[in-house]
Each structure stands twice: as structure tokens, then as C-alpha cells.
Design an enzyme around this catalytic site. Structure first.
Site, PDB file in Angstrom:
ATOM      1  N   ASN A 134       0.820  -1.224   0.000  1.00 44.91           N
ATOM      2  CA  ASN A 134       0.000   0.000   0.000  1.00 44.91           C
ATOM      3  C   ASN A 134       0.852   1.272   0.000  1.00 44.91           C
ATOM      4  OD1 ASN A 134       0.912  -0.173   2.624  1.00 44.91           O
ATOM      5  ND2 ASN A 134      -1.080  -0.664   3.516  1.00 44.91           N
ATOM      6  N   ARG A 176       2.860   6.279  11.991  1.00 44.45           N
ATOM      7  CA  ARG A 176       2.215   5.711  13.167  1.00 44.45           C
ATOM      8  C   ARG A 176       1.975   6.835  14.162  1.00 44.45           C
ATOM      9  NH1 ARG A 176       0.785   2.315  10.414  1.00 44.45           N
ATOM     10  NH2 ARG A 176       1.241   0.086  10.475  1.00 44.45           N
ATOM     11  N   GLN A 206      -5.776   2.678  18.400  1.00 45.13           N
ATOM     12  CA  GLN A 206      -6.808   2.558  17.365  1.00 45.13           C
ATOM     13  C   GLN A 206      -7.790   1.456  17.713  1.00 45.13           C
ATOM     14  OE1 GLN A 206      -4.114   4.180  13.626  1.00 45.13           O
ATOM     15  NE2 GLN A 206      -5.114   2.244  13.423  1.00 45.13           N
ATOM     16  N   HIS A 217      -7.756   5.723  10.142  1.00 49.99           N
ATOM     17  CA  HIS A 217      -6.628   5.047   9.483  1.00 49.99           C
ATOM     18  C   HIS A 217      -7.113   4.341   8.209  1.00 49.99           C
ATOM     19  CE1 HIS A 217      -2.861   2.287  10.162  1.00 49.99           C
ATOM     20  NE2 HIS A 217      -2.927   2.801   8.940  1.00 49.99           N
TER      21      HIS A 217
END
Ligand code: NAD
Length: 380
Positions: A128, A267, A296, A320
Site C-alpha cells: 500500500n 504511526r 486505534q 486510518h
């Protein structure tokens, strides 16, 4: 090539912790990273006689994650809804031999503890990186151009150009720097070059190969404070590990140019939650943008949801999702299956995917000591 040992028994317990997709996952089968669509590997595992447990329930001792980890042979997690595999859970995971991160970024796994138990950790490297690099460029632009308040004004029915134009700039002529010039950071530099920045900088303990550096006209700055003090925009693209946790904090924020913009899609815990909030609210930072959070899902009252600069803008935060576009999901679902398939067959893994193996780090990108690398590295 890296050889990963395999099991001779046929029936394995594979545990996957994914996020719930709800009605969206029912309507959109390409949402592969969800508990509903199970990375597209449920039938394949079943046909091969393996047990596949899939859940989003990951917090607390009674969660599916913390209970099933005790007997799982393989754990699949995703950075988007991280199952935090602590040293304590690794200790209890008696059968665990392989952890696969469906995506990029394995910081939710205690890698030192995995090394102690000789558990292999692999991720779908590169799956990604374009998705994130595009999001970084978008996030830089939306901060620099003050996009979010301008759009909110339109939704409210207002029209006061000066209210948003007073904090809108061009990216052209600005100095942009990336912390980390690996797969994502380098792609960000490539995509920024056509904007004619004043200069592109990078801070990375590993220098780029000379031809790669020249191709993006980037200059390496070895001292962090010196690097930060030169940038109008800083983008964070390094992994989270012991050497980067809290790297952007009250002290390092003092080195930023006043009114610089900070984008973090790496992050959340690389940036100190309160220090960033205070820097944006005071105007030391003109804005903060990104999609990663220090925990998260982010709690409803997380300050990054609502921070604003003194002019009422400067917040480009989203959940995210930069690395989980439908294109990316296809790639990391395929990559997860490939890692698992190779492991089941006892075949060699793609070395780029292996994070820790046989009790040691296979990649320097995560190595906690982060000593400067000797020589140059290959740009992938
Ligand atoms: P990569 O391994 O290709 O590159 C990481 C770079 O960071 C390397 O060049 C490494 O030398 C450098 N680095 C490591 N520690 C550093 C330090 N202390 N200071 C400066 N540089 C340092 O990884 P990548 O594919 O570019 O991904 C980078 C990170 O982005 C991942 O680890 C992950 O945390 C994050 N990520 C986020 C998303 C998302 O959806 N938001 C998706 C993918 C990856």
C-alpha cells in the site's frame, strides 16, 4: 532467499483480527480486509482442512483475540485495527509460529518478544505504499492550502474568501522534508518534485543510493534538529519502533519553523499526543494531518480529532484508511495468502516481506538500535 520452516501437521488454527465492515462490506466485496470478507481466504483455508477464526474483538482478557491466541498456530493482523500482540500474549501463545501483517507496519507486535520465541513476523511489503504516498501529498496540500475550513464554510452556506485565504499558501517554493525515505517516503519525494518545491530534504539513518537521491533532487540532513529547522512541511514515513516512539515531542517541536505543517501517516505514537495538540493550538505548527493514531480505534475524546490552529483550521485528521484503499486491499489480501501458502508448503518467502525470523531482525528498518548503516542500501 529466506527459508521459513513449516509444520508437517495438516490442521492449523489460523486466527485473524480484522475490522468489521458492516453493511459496507456486504455491499462491497472488495472490502477484503474486513471480518465479513475475511481477506478472501476463508474457503481456501477450509478446503485445506485448516480452522480459520476471524474476529474484530481484540481488547481485554475475554476478547476472542486474547483467548484464541493461546492455541493459534498463525496470527493474521492488520494495522488498521491492530491486535496488539504484547510480550505477555506471546508468552501465552504456545503454538504461535507465524504472524502475518495484512498491510505494512508490524509495530503492534512486540518484535523483541517474537524474536525470543523464534516466531516469524512477515508483512506484505509495498502493498500500500503508493496508496499512502498519494494520501501524504493530499494531506500536505490540504493543510498548505487551508482546504478543510474552506470546504466547511461552503457547507455552512457562508462565503468569506478572506477568512480562508488569509492562511492559504502555495506548495511551490516551500521546503518539504521526510523523516524516513524508504518505500513510502521516497514515493512522496517523487510525487512532490513536480510541485517545484524550494528544496526536498530527507532524514533517514540510511542514505539513499546516489542515483535515487539525484532523481528526486533530495538532500539528506543527518541531524534531526537541523533537518526540522529547515522544513516548511515535515512528513513522517518511518516505522514505529523504540527509536522513533515519541520522536516528535515537546522538545523536537521547538526546532520546527514557526507555522510549519506536520503530516504523519506512519504511526500515531511517533508524535506525542499532547505536544502536537499544544503546538497546533499555539500556532507553533500551522496544522497537523494524517490518518494514524496512538491507539486505534481512537477514543471519541482524542484531542487530534478536534485540534485547531488559532485561525480555526489546521486539522486534516481522518481514520486510518490511507493504506486500505480498495486497490491496496486487493494487494495485501493476495500478499497475505501468498505468505501463508509459501509457509504451509515450506517454500522460501520473499525476503522483502520478512521482518523477524529465527530470533533476529531480517530488516534494519525496524531494528531498535537504528545504527547508521554502512554503505548504501538498495532502493525498492
Ligand atoms: P520502509 O521500510 O520501506 O521505509 C522505512 C524507512 O524509515 C527506512 O528507509 C528506514 O531506514 C527509515 N527509518 C527507520 N527508523 C528511522 C529513524 N529512526 N529515523 C529516520 N528514518 C528511519 O517502510 P515503508 O513501506 O516506507 O513504510 C513506512 C511506515 O509507514 C511503516 O512502517 C508503517 O508504519 C507506515 N505505513 C502506514 C500506512 C497507513 O495506512 N497509514 C500504510 C503503510 C505503512
Amino acid at each position: 532467499m529466506v527459508k521459513v520452516c513449516t509444520l508437517l501437521v495438516s490442521l492449523l488454527v489460523v486466527l485473524a483480527i480484522l475490522y468489521d465492515g458492516g453493511s459496507a462490506a456486504e455491499q462491497e466485496p472488495r472490502l477484503l480486509g474486513t471480518t465479513e470478507n475475511k481477506l478472501g481466504i476463508a474457503n481456501w483455508l477450509k478446503e485445506n482442512g485448516h480452522e480459520f477464526i476471524v474476529s474484530s474483538d481484540k481488547e481485554g482478557p475475554n476478547s476472542v483475540f486474547q483467548k484464541e491466541i493461546e492455541t493459534a498456530d498463525v496470527l493474521i493482523t492488520t494495522p488498521f485495527h491492530p491486535g496488539y500482540l504484547t510480550a505477555d500474549l506471546i508468552e501465552r501463545a504456545k503454538n504461535l509460529k507465524l504472524c502475518i501483517t495484512a498491510g505494512v507496519g508490524s509495530d503492534h507486535i512486540d518484535l523483541n518478544a517474537a524474536n525470543k520465541k523464534k516466531i516469524t513476523v512477515a508483512e506484505v511489503s509495498g502493498s500500500n505504499v503508493v496508496s499512502v504516498a498519494e494520501h501524504v501529498v493530499m494531506s500536505i496540500l490540504l493543510l498548505v492550502r487551508n482546504f478543510v475550513p474552506a470546504h466547511e464554510m461552503i457547507e455552512r452556506g457562508d462565503w468569506q474568501v478572506s477568512q480562508v485565504a488569509r492562511n492559504a499558501f502555495d506548495l511551490e517554493g516551500k521546503v518539504v522534508g521526510t523523516i524516513g525515505a524508504g518505500r513510502i517516503g521516497y514515493r512522496v519525494l517523487q510525487r512532490l518534485l513536480p510541485f517545484d518545491p524550494k528544496e526536498l530534504l530527507y532524514y533517514d539513518y540510511a542514505p539513499l543510493p546516489a542515483n535515487a537521491e539525484q532523481a528526486v533532487k533530495a538532500r539528506r540532513v543527518e541531524d534531526l534538529a537541523e533537518f526540522l529547522s529547515q522544513c516548511d512541511v515535515v512528513t513522517v514515513n518511518c516505522p514505529l519502533h523504540e527509536g522513533t516512539r515519541g520522536l516528535i515531542n515537546k522538545e523536537t517541536l521547538k526546532h520546527f519553523k514557526k507555522g510549519a505543517w506536520l503530516v504523519n501517516t506512519a504511526r500515531g505514537a511517533i508524535c506525542d499526543r499532547i505536544a502536537v495538540k499544544e503546538a497546533v493550538e499555539s500556532g507553533q505548527l500551522n496544522g497537523y494531518s494524517g490518518d494514524v493514531w496512538d491507539v486505534q480505534p481512537a477514543p471519541r475524546d482524542h484531542p487530534w480529532r478536534t485540534i485547531k490552529n488559532p485561525l480555526g483550521g489546521g486539522n486534516g485528521m481522518v481514520p486510518h484508511y490511507s493504506g486500505t484503499t480498495l486497490d491496496a486491499q486487493a494487494r495485501y489480501a493476495n500478499g497475505t495468502k501468498d505468505i501463508l501458502d509459501r509457509w504451509l508448503k515450506g517454500e522460501e518467502q520473499n525476503p522483502a516481506n520478512v521482518i523477524v525470523i529465527n530470533g533476529d531482525y531480517a530488516t534494519k528498518a525496524y531494528h531498535p538500535t537504528n545504527l547508521p548503516l554502512d554503505g548504501q542500501r538498495k532502493q525498492t
